[in-house]
Design an enzyme around this catalytic site. Structure first.
Site, PDB file in Angstrom:
ATOM      1  N   GLU A  33      -9.915  21.226   0.298  1.00 25.89           N
ATOM      2  CA  GLU A  33      -9.128  20.543   1.337  1.00 25.89           C
ATOM      3  C   GLU A  33      -9.376  19.061   1.119  1.00 25.89           C
ATOM      4  OE1 GLU A  33      -8.024  18.469   4.027  1.00 25.89           O
ATOM      5  OE2 GLU A  33      -9.443  19.331   5.464  1.00 25.89           O
ATOM      6  N   CYS A  65      -8.347  13.281   7.194  1.00 24.88           N
ATOM      7  CA  CYS A  65      -7.601  13.599   5.975  1.00 24.88           C
ATOM      8  C   CYS A  65      -6.109  13.739   6.273  1.00 24.88           C
ATOM      9  CB  CYS A  65      -8.143  14.875   5.336  1.00 24.88           C
ATOM     10  SG  CYS A  65      -8.283  16.239   6.497  1.00 24.88           S
TER      11      CYS A  65
END
EC number: 1.2.1.3
Length: 500
Positions: free
Chosen positions: A268, A302
C-alpha cells in the site's frame, strides 16, 4: 466537534515509556548489536528516549520464534478459530482500557493532535480488531461438486510467517490493520515498526502477551528500513511481506521478495489523489471537505486529496474560500484541544515539504497563503495553498506528504478524467457534484482503488483499501483483506460412490 472534544479525557502530556526494546517470543530483548536510536518528539525536536535498533540478526531471531510458533501441533495451530477471535477481542478490550495512555503516547511520538489520536485513530483501531475477530471462524472453504466418484473441498490455510512493515503516519491504526487479518486467519507475525514512531506499537506488543497470544505469534522489531526492513523483505523463511509506505521503498521490497523466495507481497504505497469539484457542488461542503482531504493528519496521508481540480466557473470562489479556511487552521501544541494541525513527523519530512514549497514557487505556481515554518522550534509548517497549478509542475506530480494544497482549473468532465488519470499513482479519488450521472460516470472512469462521492477520507474496517498502478498491490481491510493472508488448498478424496 466541540461536544466530542469535551468527551475526551485530559491527556498526560508526558506519558511514561514502558517498552523500548525488541519483542520476540513474548519477551523483551536488547538488539543483538546493543545499538539504539533516538525517537524524537516532533513538537519540540527533543529526544523522548532511546529504542533498541533491530537489524538482520534480530529479524532472524524473530523469524525463528515465529516459525516455531507455527509448527504443526503447536498451541497456535491447534487453537480453535473461534478462540483466535476471542484473543483478538481481548486485545481490543485491553487497548480500550489503555486508550487515553495510547492516544497520548501516539501524539507525543507522532505529533498528531491528541483529540484526533483519541477519537479517530484509537476508534478505528478498536473497530478494526473487533471486525477481524468476527471473521476468525467465518472465513472458510467450500465443498465442490467435482465430476466422478470424488469428494472435493477447499481449505483456507494461513500463509505462515508474515513480515509486516508499518509506517509512521498512523502507527497504531496501521498495526491493527495488519495484525487483524493475519491473526484472524492463523498466521504468525514479524512486524517492523517505523523508526520515527515505535513507541505505541511496542506497547501494543506487550498487550498481545497480556491478551494470551502464545509466544512467537506476534514479534515486533523496531529498526530502520535499509537494515531491519530489508532483512524481512529478503528473508528466505518469511512467507509473505506486507508493506505500507512510499512507492520508492515498495519497489525495493518487491525486488527483494523476487530475488529471495518469491514470498507473497502486498503493498500500500503512495498517491497523488485527484479531488474533483464540479461546478454544481455544494460549495460550503466542498471547500471544507477539500480542506480536510488535504490537511488532515498534517497532510501525511497516502490517500490525501493532493490535486484539487475545480471547474472553471467556480474556481475563483473556491480558491478564495479555500485560502480563508487554510488561514484559519489552528496550528500548535498537539495536546491543546483546539489544535487542528500538529508538526510534521520529523526533521527530514519537514525539510522535504519546505523543498516542495520552494519548487512550487520556482515553477510558477501562485502561493496564496502559508509557505514557511510555523514555529521557532519543532517541525511545524504553515497551512499552504497554491493556485494556478499546472499538471507538469513537480508539486502536481509528486507526493508531498505535507500541508500543501494544489488547486488546478478544468473546463469539462472529459478533460478532467484524462488529467486526473495521468499519474503513476491510483490510490484514491473524489468527486463533489449534485449530478448523479456525473458522479456515476466519474466513479467508473477514475483509475483509483477508492472513489469518494461528496465525501473524503471515509474509511471503515469493512471496506477494502488499496491502489491501482504504482499505488500498490492487493487490498487491506474488509473481507478482501483476508485473501492475502490465506492459501487456498484443494483436497480431493476418492469415494466408492458419489450421490447428489
Amino acid at each position: 466537534a466541540a461536544a466530542a472534544t469535551q468527551a475526551v479525557p485530559a491527556p498526560n502530556q508526558q506519558p511514561e515509556v514502558f517498552y523500548n526494546q525488541i519483542f520476540i517470543n513474548n519477551e523483551w530483548h536488547d538488539a543483538v548489536s546493543k545499538k539504539t536510536f533516538p525517537t524524537v518528539n516532533p513538537s519540540t525536536g527533543e529526544v523522548i528516549c532511546q529504542v533498541a535498533a533491530g537489524d538482520k540478526e534480530d529479524v532472524d531471531r524473530a523469524v525463528k520464534a515465529a516459525r516455531a510458533a507455527f509448527q504443526l501441533g503447536s498451541p497456535w495451530r491447534r487453537m480453535d478459530a473461534s478462540d483466535r477471535g476471542r484473543l483478538l477481542n481481548r486485545l481490543a478490550d485491553l487497548i480500550e482500557r489503555d486508550r487515553t495512555y495510547l492516544a497520548a503516547l501516539e501524539t507525543l511520538d507522532n505529533g498528531k493532535p491528541y483529540v484526533i489520536s483519541y477519537l479517530v485513530d484509537l476508534d478505528m483501531v478498536l473497530k478494526c480488531l473487533r471486525y477481524y475477530a468476527g471473521w476468525a471462524d467465518k472465513y472458510h472453504g467450500k465443498t465442490i461438486p467435482i465430476d466422478g466418484d470424488f469428494f472435493s473441498y477447499t481449505r483456507h490455510e494461513p500463509v505462515g510467517v508474515c513480515g509486516q512493515i508499518i509506517p509512521w503516519n498512523f502507527p497504531l491504526l496501521m498495526q491493527a490493520a495488519k495484525l487483524g487479518p493475519a491473526l484472524a486467519t492463523g498466521n504468525v507475525v514479524v512486524m517492523k515498526v517505523a523508526e520515527q514512531t515505535p513507541l505505541t506499537a511496542l506497547y501494543v506488543a506487550n498487550l498481545t502477551k497480556e491478551a494470551g497470544f502464545p509466544p512467537g505469534v506476534v514479534n515486533v522489531v523496531p529498526g530502520f528500513g535499509p537494515t531491519a526492513g530489508a532483512a524481512i523483505a529478503s528473508h528466505e523463511d518469511v512467507d509473505k511481506v506486507a508493506f505500507t509506505g512510499s512507492t520508492e521503498v515498495g519497489h525495493l521490497i518487491q525486488v527483494a521478495a523476487g530475488r529471495s523466495n518469491l514470498k507473497k507481497v502486498t503493498l500500500e504505497l503512495g498517491g497523488k489523489s485527484p479531488n474533483i469539484i464540479v461546478s454544481d457542488a455544494d460549495m460550503d461542503w466542498a471547500v471544507e471537505q477539500a480542506h480536510f482531504a488535504l490537511f488532515f493528519n498534517q497532510g501525511q496521508c497516502c490517500g490525501a486529496g493532493s490535486r484539487t481540480f475545480v471547474q472553471e466557473d467556480v474556481y475563483a470562489e473556491f480558491v478564495e474560500r479555500s485560502v480563508a479556511r487554510a488561514k484559519s487552521r489552528v496550528v500548535g501544541n498537539p495536546f491543546d484541544s483546539q489544535t487542528e494541525q500538529g508538526p510534521q513527523v520529523d526533521e527530514t519530512q519537514f525539510n522535504k515539504v519546505l523543498g516542495y514549497i520552494k519548487s512550487g514557487k520556482e515553477e510558477g505556481a501562485k502561493l496564496l497563503c502559508g509557505g514557511g515554518a510555523a514555529a521557532d522550534r519543532g517541525y511545524f509548517i504553515q497551512p499552504t495553498v497554491f493556485g494556478d497549478v499546472q499538471d507538469g509542475m513537480t508539486i502536481a506530480k509528486e507526493e508531498i506528504f505535507g500541508p500543501v494544497m494544489q488547486i488546478l482549473k478544468f473546463k469539462t468532465i472529459e478533460e478532467v478524467v484524462g488529467r486526473a488519470n495521468n499519474s503513476k499513482y491510483g490510490l484514491a479519488a473524489a468527486v463533489f457534484t449534485k449530478d448523479l450521472d456525473k458522479a456515476n460516470y466519474l466513479s467508473q472512469a477514475l483509475q483509483a482503488g477508492t472513489v469518494w462521492i461528496n465525501c473524503y477520507d471515509v474509511f471503515g474496517a469493512q471496506s477494502p483499501f488499496g491502489g491501482y498502478k504504482m499505488s500498490g498491490n492487493g487490498r487491506e481491510l474488509g473481507e478482501y483483506g483476508l485473501q492475502a493472508y490465506t492459501e487456498v488448498k484443494t483436497v480431493t478424496i476418492k469415494v466408492p460412490q458419489k450421490n447428489s
